[in-house]
Design a protein around this motif. Sequence first.
Motif, PDB file in Angstrom:
ATOM      1  N   ILE A 111       0.825  -1.211   0.000  1.00 35.43           N
ATOM      2  CA  ILE A 111       0.000   0.000   0.000  1.00 35.43           C
ATOM      3  C   ILE A 111       0.861   1.264   0.000  1.00 35.43           C
ATOM      4  O   ILE A 111       0.567   2.223  -0.719  1.00 35.43           O
ATOM      5  CB  ILE A 111      -0.950   0.011   1.217  1.00 35.43           C
ATOM      6  N   GLY A 112       1.937   1.262   0.788  1.00 34.75           N
ATOM      7  CA  GLY A 112       2.747   2.468   0.936  1.00 34.75           C
ATOM      8  C   GLY A 112       3.411   2.924  -0.348  1.00 34.75           C
ATOM      9  O   GLY A 112       3.360   4.114  -0.698  1.00 34.75           O
ATOM     10  N   ILE A 113       4.037   1.987  -1.073  1.00 30.97           N
ATOM     11  CA  ILE A 113       4.745   2.365  -2.308  1.00 30.97           C
ATOM     12  C   ILE A 113       3.776   2.855  -3.385  1.00 30.97           C
ATOM     13  O   ILE A 113       4.000   3.932  -3.968  1.00 30.97           O
ATOM     14  CB  ILE A 113       5.607   1.197  -2.813  1.00 30.97           C
ATOM     15  N   PRO A 114       2.685   2.121  -3.695  1.00 26.12           N
ATOM     16  CA  PRO A 114       1.746   2.648  -4.697  1.00 26.12           C
ATOM     17  C   PRO A 114       1.137   4.003  -4.315  1.00 26.12           C
ATOM     18  O   PRO A 114       0.988   4.879  -5.175  1.00 26.12           O
ATOM     19  CB  PRO A 114       0.663   1.554  -4.764  1.00 26.12           C
ATOM     20  N   LEU A 115       0.805   4.177  -3.022  1.00 25.29           N
ATOM     21  CA  LEU A 115       0.249   5.457  -2.603  1.00 25.29           C
ATOM     22  C   LEU A 115       1.253   6.586  -2.805  1.00 25.29           C
ATOM     23  O   LEU A 115       0.895   7.689  -3.230  1.00 25.29           O
ATOM     24  CB  LEU A 115      -0.182   5.397  -1.139  1.00 25.29           C
ATOM     25  N   ALA A 130      -4.867  14.454   0.221  1.00 30.82           N
ATOM     26  CA  ALA A 130      -5.513  13.459   1.080  1.00 30.82           C
ATOM     27  C   ALA A 130      -4.510  12.414   1.563  1.00 30.82           C
ATOM     28  O   ALA A 130      -4.471  12.057   2.742  1.00 30.82           O
ATOM     29  CB  ALA A 130      -6.664  12.780   0.326  1.00 30.82           C
ATOM     30  N   VAL A 131      -3.679  11.937   0.638  1.00 31.38           N
ATOM     31  CA  VAL A 131      -2.680  10.920   0.995  1.00 31.38           C
ATOM     32  C   VAL A 131      -1.676  11.486   1.981  1.00 31.38           C
ATOM     33  O   VAL A 131      -1.318  10.839   2.974  1.00 31.38           O
ATOM     34  CB  VAL A 131      -1.968  10.398  -0.268  1.00 31.38           C
ATOM     35  N   MET A 132      -1.206  12.704   1.745  1.00 33.35           N
ATOM     36  CA  MET A 132      -0.217  13.300   2.633  1.00 33.35           C
ATOM     37  C   MET A 132      -0.809  13.619   4.011  1.00 33.35           C
ATOM     38  O   MET A 132      -0.110  13.535   5.020  1.00 33.35           O
ATOM     39  CB  MET A 132       0.349  14.585   2.007  1.00 33.35           C
ATOM     40  N   PHE A 133      -2.079  13.968   4.043  1.00 34.75           N
ATOM     41  CA  PHE A 133      -2.739  14.216   5.332  1.00 34.75           C
ATOM     42  C   PHE A 133      -2.772  12.927   6.153  1.00 34.75           C
ATOM     43  O   PHE A 133      -2.425  12.920   7.345  1.00 34.75           O
ATOM     44  CB  PHE A 133      -4.155  14.742   5.116  1.00 34.75           C
ATOM     45  N   LEU A 134      -3.184  11.840   5.521  1.00 33.58           N
ATOM     46  CA  LEU A 134      -3.242  10.560   6.223  1.00 33.58           C
ATOM     47  C   LEU A 134      -1.850  10.083   6.615  1.00 33.58           C
ATOM     48  O   LEU A 134      -1.657   9.530   7.703  1.00 33.58           O
ATOM     49  CB  LEU A 134      -3.927   9.509   5.337  1.00 33.58           C
ATOM     50  N   ALA A 135      -0.871  10.288   5.734  1.00 37.73           N
ATOM     51  CA  ALA A 135       0.498   9.868   6.040  1.00 37.73           C
ATOM     52  C   ALA A 135       1.075  10.669   7.200  1.00 37.73           C
ATOM     53  O   ALA A 135       1.754  10.112   8.074  1.00 37.73           O
ATOM     54  CB  ALA A 135       1.378  10.030   4.796  1.00 37.73           C
ATOM     55  N   THR A 136       0.822  11.961   7.222  1.00 37.73           N
ATOM     56  CA  THR A 136       1.291  12.798   8.331  1.00 37.73           C
ATOM     57  C   THR A 136       0.624  12.396   9.638  1.00 37.73           C
ATOM     58  O   THR A 136       1.268  12.333  10.696  1.00 37.73           O
ATOM     59  CB  THR A 136       1.004  14.276   8.039  1.00 37.73           C
ATOM     60  N   LEU A 137      -0.653  12.086   9.563  1.00 39.08           N
ATOM     61  CA  LEU A 137      -1.389  11.644  10.748  1.00 39.08           C
ATOM     62  C   LEU A 137      -0.818  10.319  11.265  1.00 39.08           C
ATOM     63  O   LEU A 137      -0.654  10.130  12.476  1.00 39.08           O
ATOM     64  CB  LEU A 137      -2.870  11.478  10.412  1.00 39.08           C
ATOM     65  N   VAL A 187       6.812   5.157   4.622  1.00 34.07           N
ATOM     66  CA  VAL A 187       7.129   4.651   3.285  1.00 34.07           C
ATOM     67  C   VAL A 187       6.384   5.449   2.218  1.00 34.07           C
ATOM     68  O   VAL A 187       6.931   5.751   1.149  1.00 34.07           O
ATOM     69  CB  VAL A 187       6.791   3.146   3.182  1.00 34.07           C
ATOM     70  N   THR A 188       5.141   5.807   2.492  1.00 35.05           N
ATOM     71  CA  THR A 188       4.365   6.606   1.540  1.00 35.05           C
ATOM     72  C   THR A 188       5.018   7.954   1.296  1.00 35.05           C
ATOM     73  O   THR A 188       5.205   8.374   0.141  1.00 35.05           O
ATOM     74  CB  THR A 188       2.931   6.815   2.070  1.00 35.05           C
ATOM     75  N   ARG A 189       5.404   8.640   2.364  1.00 33.23           N
ATOM     76  CA  ARG A 189       6.039   9.948   2.226  1.00 33.23           C
ATOM     77  C   ARG A 189       7.409   9.835   1.559  1.00 33.23           C
ATOM     78  O   ARG A 189       7.774  10.661   0.717  1.00 33.23           O
ATOM     79  CB  ARG A 189       6.171  10.615   3.598  1.00 33.23           C
TER      80      ARG A 189
END
Length: 308
Positions: A111-115, A130-137, A187-189
């Motif tokens: 999930i992290g790499i594709p996001l 939206a993705v960065m908000f969730l990742a920061t949270l 990983v997403t960030r």
Amino acid sequence: MKSFYLKRIISMLITIILITTLTFTMMHSIPGGPFTRERPVPDEILRALNAKYNLDDPLPVQYLNYMKGLITFDLGPSYSKIGTSVNDLIESGFPASAKIGLMATVIIVAIGIPLGVISALKQNKPIDYAVMFLATLGITVPSFVVATVIIYFFAGKLGWIPSFGINDPKGYIGPVIALAGYSLSFVTRLTRSSMLEVLRQDYIRTARANGIKEFSVIMRHAMKNALIPVVTYVGPMIAAILTGSFVIEKIFAIPGIGRHFVESVNNRDYTTIMGITVFYAVFYLIMVFLVDVAYTLIDPRIKFREEK
């Protein structure tokens, strides 16, 4: 190539010796001993226990005996669980930790790499925000807070999952989510920032100018370089997750290696503390070594030259 790997293996062995020596020294510098309790133990019993486990030997002799056992993969007996060796504790606790860790790792990578890639390709668009908000949270909220919330709402209020243990398949949901939360967000960030940096490179613009399809530009050219920082993080992360999260296992009452470590600290069980520490260190170093190997697989341009 061979000399590089040989040097890495030698450095790993030296690191393990240093970690073992440091842990041994710290354990024996703490006041008291493994048989020290709130209620005093009679001196006769204390002397008998020390003699049984050779704790009355000089420290250099104890250290050499421990290192001899380490060479033969014998981590010694547990002082708090009579009749049980440290090898037995690791053997019984690691499967539970590994199951949860493996599930969490799959979620993080899948999930992290594709996001992160999608967020980079849709920079400054609603999906990116939206993705960065969730990742920061996910990065800012500690894992024990996530675990507590899961237990309170989904286990206590809604009754969807068990509040402790992994006897039921649903029991894995809570600890896996709590364990994966921080690393998934990181990983997403990391993937997003790395992909953005690669997409700005001249060779990417050249590939696009030559008429190469966007999918090929992303997958065949950008992804290889963008994944290198991610792999650097994921390797040690896997070691940390597979060997168990001490806090998560304690909260969900999971009989993993993390719970054994916490109990050994409370009981001043020297051999268990040192054994689990060495086990974790070896696992960590192996994953770091595999990261170096993975570099050459991700990007064939990376080679380790033989030193003359």
